[in-house]
Structures are given as C-alpha cells and as structure tokens.
Design a protein around this motif. Structure first.
Motif, PDB file in Angstrom:
ATOM      1  N   VAL A 126     -10.462   7.445 -12.355  1.00  0.00           N
ATOM      2  CA  VAL A 126     -10.983   6.950 -11.075  1.00  0.00           C
ATOM      3  C   VAL A 126     -10.149   5.769 -10.595  1.00  0.00           C
ATOM      4  CG1 VAL A 126     -12.968   5.919  -9.905  1.00  0.00           C
ATOM      5  CG2 VAL A 126     -13.314   7.778 -11.546  1.00  0.00           C
ATOM      6  N   TRP A 127      -9.850   4.837 -11.496  1.00  0.00           N
ATOM      7  CA  TRP A 127      -9.097   3.644 -11.103  1.00  0.00           C
ATOM      8  C   TRP A 127      -7.675   4.000 -10.689  1.00  0.00           C
ATOM      9  CZ3 TRP A 127      -4.782   0.775 -12.414  1.00  0.00           C
ATOM     10  CH2 TRP A 127      -4.744  -0.539 -11.930  1.00  0.00           C
ATOM     11  N   VAL A 128      -7.031   4.880 -11.426  1.00  0.00           N
ATOM     12  CA  VAL A 128      -5.673   5.287 -11.057  1.00  0.00           C
ATOM     13  C   VAL A 128      -5.660   5.933  -9.681  1.00  0.00           C
ATOM     14  CG1 VAL A 128      -3.822   6.916 -11.605  1.00  0.00           C
ATOM     15  CG2 VAL A 128      -4.778   5.474 -13.394  1.00  0.00           C
ATOM     16  N   THR A 129      -6.676   6.752  -9.404  1.00  0.00           N
ATOM     17  CA  THR A 129      -6.743   7.451  -8.125  1.00  0.00           C
ATOM     18  C   THR A 129      -7.023   6.505  -6.963  1.00  0.00           C
ATOM     19  OG1 THR A 129      -7.533   9.468  -9.202  1.00  0.00           O
ATOM     20  CG2 THR A 129      -7.948   9.259  -6.837  1.00  0.00           C
ATOM     21  N   LEU A 130      -7.963   5.595  -7.145  1.00  0.00           N
ATOM     22  CA  LEU A 130      -8.435   4.768  -6.031  1.00  0.00           C
ATOM     23  C   LEU A 130      -7.771   3.402  -5.935  1.00  0.00           C
ATOM     24  CD1 LEU A 130     -12.283   5.513  -6.138  1.00  0.00           C
ATOM     25  CD2 LEU A 130     -10.487   6.659  -4.816  1.00  0.00           C
ATOM     26  N   VAL A 131      -7.085   2.969  -6.987  1.00  0.00           N
ATOM     27  CA  VAL A 131      -6.469   1.633  -6.958  1.00  0.00           C
ATOM     28  C   VAL A 131      -4.961   1.701  -7.171  1.00  0.00           C
ATOM     29  CG1 VAL A 131      -6.533  -0.715  -7.881  1.00  0.00           C
ATOM     30  CG2 VAL A 131      -8.621   0.668  -7.864  1.00  0.00           C
ATOM     31  N   TYR A 132      -4.531   2.269  -8.293  1.00  0.00           N
ATOM     32  CA  TYR A 132      -3.092   2.267  -8.574  1.00  0.00           C
ATOM     33  C   TYR A 132      -2.308   3.057  -7.530  1.00  0.00           C
ATOM     34  CZ  TYR A 132       1.476   2.908 -10.561  1.00  0.00           C
ATOM     35  OH  TYR A 132       2.847   2.927 -10.716  1.00  0.00           O
ATOM     36  N   CYS A 133      -2.696   4.287  -7.297  1.00  0.00           N
ATOM     37  CA  CYS A 133      -1.924   5.140  -6.376  1.00  0.00           C
ATOM     38  C   CYS A 133      -1.855   4.559  -4.963  1.00  0.00           C
ATOM     39  CB  CYS A 133      -2.497   6.556  -6.360  1.00  0.00           C
ATOM     40  SG  CYS A 133      -2.232   7.468  -7.898  1.00  0.00           S
ATOM     41  N   PRO A 134      -2.965   4.097  -4.388  1.00  0.00           N
ATOM     42  CA  PRO A 134      -2.870   3.487  -3.066  1.00  0.00           C
ATOM     43  C   PRO A 134      -1.966   2.256  -3.029  1.00  0.00           C
ATOM     44  CG  PRO A 134      -5.122   4.119  -3.499  1.00  0.00           C
ATOM     45  CD  PRO A 134      -4.374   4.293  -4.783  1.00  0.00           C
ATOM     46  N   LEU A 135      -2.072   1.371  -4.034  1.00  0.00           N
ATOM     47  CA  LEU A 135      -1.235   0.174  -4.011  1.00  0.00           C
ATOM     48  C   LEU A 135       0.238   0.532  -4.194  1.00  0.00           C
ATOM     49  CD1 LEU A 135      -1.354  -2.856  -3.657  1.00  0.00           C
ATOM     50  CD2 LEU A 135      -1.610  -3.097  -6.135  1.00  0.00           C
ATOM     51  N   ALA A 136       0.530   1.515  -5.039  1.00  0.00           N
ATOM     52  CA  ALA A 136       1.911   1.979  -5.192  1.00  0.00           C
ATOM     53  C   ALA A 136       2.444   2.514  -3.871  1.00  0.00           C
ATOM     54  CB  ALA A 136       1.985   3.055  -6.278  1.00  0.00           C
ATOM     55  N   PHE A 137       1.591   3.217  -3.123  1.00  0.00           N
ATOM     56  CA  PHE A 137       1.999   3.724  -1.819  1.00  0.00           C
ATOM     57  C   PHE A 137       2.247   2.578  -0.836  1.00  0.00           C
ATOM     58  CE2 PHE A 137       0.979   5.085   2.519  1.00  0.00           C
ATOM     59  CZ  PHE A 137       1.887   6.121   2.677  1.00  0.00           C
ATOM     60  N   MET A 138       1.365   1.593  -0.851  1.00  0.00           N
ATOM     61  CA  MET A 138       1.518   0.465   0.076  1.00  0.00           C
ATOM     62  C   MET A 138       2.821  -0.280  -0.149  1.00  0.00           C
ATOM     63  SD  MET A 138      -2.224  -1.339   0.169  1.00  0.00           S
ATOM     64  CE  MET A 138      -3.666  -0.368  -0.311  1.00  0.00           C
ATOM     65  N   VAL A 139       3.220  -0.440  -1.415  1.00  0.00           N
ATOM     66  CA  VAL A 139       4.404  -1.240  -1.746  1.00  0.00           C
ATOM     67  C   VAL A 139       5.672  -0.405  -1.776  1.00  0.00           C
ATOM     68  CG1 VAL A 139       5.460  -2.708  -3.519  1.00  0.00           C
ATOM     69  CG2 VAL A 139       3.012  -2.902  -3.029  1.00  0.00           C
ATOM     70  N   TRP A 140       5.633   0.752  -2.432  1.00  0.00           N
ATOM     71  CA  TRP A 140       6.838   1.539  -2.661  1.00  0.00           C
ATOM     72  C   TRP A 140       6.932   2.817  -1.823  1.00  0.00           C
ATOM     73  CZ3 TRP A 140       5.651   1.211  -8.571  1.00  0.00           C
ATOM     74  CH2 TRP A 140       6.078  -0.022  -9.068  1.00  0.00           C
ATOM     75  N   ILE A 363      -6.607  -8.936  -3.503  1.00  0.00           N
ATOM     76  CA  ILE A 363      -7.855  -8.580  -2.827  1.00  0.00           C
ATOM     77  C   ILE A 363      -8.175  -7.104  -3.005  1.00  0.00           C
ATOM     78  CG2 ILE A 363      -8.988  -8.392  -0.573  1.00  0.00           C
ATOM     79  CD1 ILE A 363      -7.478 -10.918   0.266  1.00  0.00           C
ATOM     80  N   PHE A 364      -7.172  -6.250  -2.804  1.00  0.00           N
ATOM     81  CA  PHE A 364      -7.407  -4.811  -2.911  1.00  0.00           C
ATOM     82  C   PHE A 364      -7.840  -4.429  -4.313  1.00  0.00           C
ATOM     83  CE2 PHE A 364      -5.919  -0.459  -3.750  1.00  0.00           C
ATOM     84  CZ  PHE A 364      -6.601   0.220  -2.754  1.00  0.00           C
ATOM     85  N   SER A 365      -7.115  -4.914  -5.314  1.00  0.00           N
ATOM     86  CA  SER A 365      -7.453  -4.573  -6.692  1.00  0.00           C
ATOM     87  C   SER A 365      -8.827  -5.114  -7.075  1.00  0.00           C
ATOM     88  CB  SER A 365      -6.385  -5.127  -7.644  1.00  0.00           C
ATOM     89  OG  SER A 365      -6.663  -4.775  -8.970  1.00  0.00           O
ATOM     90  N   ALA A 366      -9.127  -6.347  -6.677  1.00  0.00           N
ATOM     91  CA  ALA A 366     -10.406  -6.961  -7.045  1.00  0.00           C
ATOM     92  C   ALA A 366     -11.581  -6.211  -6.435  1.00  0.00           C
ATOM     93  CB  ALA A 366     -10.423  -8.424  -6.604  1.00  0.00           C
ATOM     94  N   VAL A 367     -11.503  -5.907  -5.161  1.00  0.00           N
ATOM     95  CA  VAL A 367     -12.624  -5.243  -4.474  1.00  0.00           C
ATOM     96  C   VAL A 367     -12.832  -3.834  -5.010  1.00  0.00           C
ATOM     97  CG1 VAL A 367     -13.422  -4.349  -2.252  1.00  0.00           C
ATOM     98  CG2 VAL A 367     -12.394  -6.627  -2.380  1.00  0.00           C
ATOM     99  N   MET A 368     -11.742  -3.075  -5.136  1.00  0.00           N
ATOM    100  CA  MET A 368     -11.872  -1.690  -5.582  1.00  0.00           C
ATOM    101  C   MET A 368     -12.312  -1.607  -7.041  1.00  0.00           C
ATOM    102  SD  MET A 368     -11.373   0.137  -2.965  1.00  0.00           S
ATOM    103  CE  MET A 368     -11.319   1.731  -3.786  1.00  0.00           C
TER     104      MET A 368
END
Length: 431
Positions: A126-140, A363-368
């Motif tokens: 769940v965390w990889v899907t909703l937190v890691y993948c979105p943040l990776a998309f935002m940055v890279w 903020i994104f990581s903390a909230v999600m």
C-alpha cells in the motif's frame, strides 16, 4: 538491439542495489534484541517479494508516462510490463524496482521489536503504491517537481540524482510517523536488553550497503566522467562521515564505537545520495563530515523528544537526507559554467528549489503515511500484544529463534540452559 556496456552497467548496478536490502536486514537485525532478529530481517526480505510483485504489475507504470495531475503516472500504462518486452526500457524498470524495495525496507527499523508481521505485509504494497511511486513520479518522472511540472517550473528543478527526497527523506518521515502511531517499546530508554545484540552483523550490513551503494548512486551515470565523480564521492562522503561520527562519540562519550562507525558510514552514504553527481570530491568530504556529526547528535533526540525510533531511521536517514538535499543549494557545481549553488555564485535559485522539494516530500510522505498507518492500526492492528513483545516477536510471529544454544532457543541475551529450563528441572540441570 545490441547489449551495450551501458546496459550491462545498469543491470549490474541493479543487482548491487538489490543486495543492499539484505544488507539492511543484517544492519537492522544486529541492532535488535536476539529474540527479534529474525523478524527484523524478515521485514526486509518480504519487502523484496511484495514490492517486486507490485512493481511489475503497476508500480513502474506509476513512476513515469502520462501523469495524473502531476502526481502519478497511470497504473495501467505498462501494466505487467507487457509493452516493455523487446525494449531496453525493461532494464530501467528492473533498476527502478530495487530503489522502491530498499526505500520501504528502511522504514521497518523504526518499529522493530513490536510490529505485527501481517500488518507490515499489508503496509508495504500500500505504501509503495500510494507514497513511493507518486513521489518518484513527482521528482523523476516529470511530475510536479520536474522542470516542466507545476511547482518545478516556478521555483526551479531540484537536484536529486539518486534519492535524497524520494528514498531517504521519504523513508525517514514515514518511519517517524509509524513510530508515533505504534508507540514505544516496553522498557524504552530503561531496559538494557534493547541494546544491539550482534554488532558484527551491523558491521556486515554496513559493508554490504556501502558496496551496493556504488550501484545505487552510479547506476544512472550518463558518461564515464560522471561515473568517476560519483564513484569517488560515494567513497569520500561516508569515509568522512564515519570519522565525524567517531570524533563526536569520542568527545561526547569518551570512546568511539563499532556501532558508531557503521552508522556514520550509512549517514554519509545517505547524504551523498542526492548530491553524488553534483559536488566536488572536497565538497563530498565536507558534506559527509557534517552529516556524520549532525546525525550522531540527532540519534539521541528520540530520548529527549519521547518517540521510539528503534533503530535510528529518523536520526540517520531523515537527518542526513535533509542535509544532503538542502546542501546542494550551497555546494552544487555549475553545469557548463551556469547555475550551481550559492558558494559557486549561483545565487539563491537552487537553494530555493531544494528547500521546496524537501518540504513537499516531507508533507506528502507524512500525510499519506499517517492515513495508511492509522487505517491499518485501527483495523487489523499494527502492534503485537505485551506478552508477545516480552517473549519476542521471532517466536510469536514466526515460531523461530535466531540462536539455539544447548537445545534452547535464546532471545534477548545469551543465558545458560539452567536459566531457561522449567523450574522443576533446574535442579537436575545444575547438578
């Protein structure tokens, strides 16, 4: 399509990065009590299995391609990686998977000794899907923080070559949130049995991490010149950080420790991760030295602030990740004589971009993570019972023990057989 040296290097780098997760398992496993060592190592190993499945099915798709509001790519664009068969993009997909795996594995150190394995197995995908993948998309992946993203186009694109925001700040923040949700271990700060039970394991884990980190940082190098700079910086920063940590221990505590040396290495590796291709070797030494000193001081804050980050994920990964990411605003080298950090005459632009990216990641990581963690904690429960914690999560969660001495499973400390035998048999054992 011919297999070039570049393709081979990325595949070798991916293997090096994958090795880092077993390295984390040894590093964390040695830092726990003996009766929680297997559980700690299993939390890393199962991350490989769970994230590997997620990444093939939809994870990779979410980190690139056409974005949804700049937040994540379509999960169905490359579902199952079917469209990558016969293309060199399959190599990039494999390389990216290893980053997602180790990021979530890092979080586990904050909740050692007291978390349900089943809850962790739910949290990981769940965390990889909703937190890691979105943040990776935002940055890279061209999302919000990219050069053409809604934020990046305004404040400038932040430098994060190998994961200061996506990996270490992300994991560090998530670790802090989970530690706060789950609560402290029994005897936190007072029970001496919570000391690391196997320092050689910790040293072995640090060695594996340092070895794998040359692939972690160097895998995306575009030229031989860039690869050389990354390699030297990945040597220099952790070396200086280890020295800084040991000096800090010597001044503060009267003696340097093996655990401090291992932790200093990791702090330096974390700090150089976003900056490995963008600072000089002297800059890497300075960055590592600062990260080692500050992280050594930061790990003790959990006792003053009252949160139980069991294995210092916050003090090492979050703190050193912040240092490495923000420092680029000061020491980033100019590119073709243009830009660079404040110390190279580049002005405040890069520093502003680094700070904004850092704040967004936090903020994104903390909230999600708060949403995911609370949902699991309030439903299936994230924490084992007090009895299970006292007896050891290796037994309660896996029906195994890490060590067998004289036929008796040992946890917490190495005790003679007579002390672990039933009361009725102790007399005969002692005789």
């Amino acid at each position: 399509m011919d297999l070039s040296a570049g393709h081979v290097w990325v595949m070798v780098s991916a293997a090096l990065v994958l090795l880092m997760t077993p390295g984390v398992a040894f590093f964390y496993g040695g830092m726990t009590r003996a009766k929680a060592a297997l559980n700690m190592m299993m939390m890393s190993f199962v991350s490989i299995g769970l994230v590997g499945v997620v990444w093939v099915l939809w994870g990779f798709s979410m980190t690139g391609g056409e974005g949804v509001a700049g937040l994540f790519g379509s999960p169905f664009a490359s579902f199952g990686l079917e469209d990558l068969i016969g293309t060199e993009d399959m190599i990039s997909a494999g390389f990216g998977a290893t980053f997602a795996i180790i990021t979530v594995a890092l979080i586990s150190g904050a909740i050692a000794d007291r978390a349900k394995f089943s809850a962790w197995a739910v949290f990981v995908p769940v965390w990889v899907t909703l937190v890691y993948c979105p943040l990776a998309f935002m940055v890279w992946g061209g999302g919000l923080l990219g050069a053409e993203g809604a934020i990046g186009s305004v404040v400038g694109e932040a430098i994060d070559f190998a994961g200061g925001t996506v990996v270490h700040i992300n994991a560090g923040v998530a670790a802090l949130v989970l530690a706060l949700i789950i609560g402290k271990r029994r005897g936190f700060g007072t029970d001496p049995s919570h000391r690391p039970h196997n320092i050689p394991f910790v040293m072995l884990g640090a060695a594996l991490l340092w070895f794998g980190w040359f692939g972690f940082n160097g895998g995306a190098a575009g030229t031989a010149e860039e690869a050389g700079l990354i390699w030297v910086n990945t040597l220099a920063a952790p070396a200086a950080a280890m020295v800084g940590w040991l000096i800090t221990e010597r001044i503060r505590d009267g003696r340097p420790t093996s655990l401090g040396a291992a932790s200093g290495i990791v702090a330096g590796l974390v700090a150089i991760t976003p900056a490995c291709a963008s600072v000089s070797p002297v800059g890497a030494l300075g960055l590592g030295l600062v990260a080692g000193i500050v992280s050594a001081l930061a790990v003790g804050l959990k006792y003053k602030l009252g949160y139980d980050d069991s294995l210092d994920v916050v003090g090492v990964h979050l703190v050193a990740g912040l240092i490495g990411t923000v420092a680029l605003g000061f020491i980033a080298l100019p590119v073709d004589g243009v830009g660079g950090g404040l110390f190279y005459g580049g002005g405040l632009a890069q520093l502003g971009a680094q700070i904004v990216a850092t704040v967004v990641a936090i903020i994104f990581s903390a909230v999600m993570t708060l949403i995911i963690g609370l949902a699991i904690h309030k439903t299936i429960g994230f924490r084992v019972s007090e009895e299970q914690e006292l007896n050891g999560v290796d037994l309660s969660e896996h029906a195994e023990t890490a060590y067998e001495l004289g036929g008796v499973g040992v946890g917490g400390s190495f005790r003679p057989v007579a002390e672990t035998a039933p009361a009725a048999t102790k007399e005969s054992v002692n005789s």
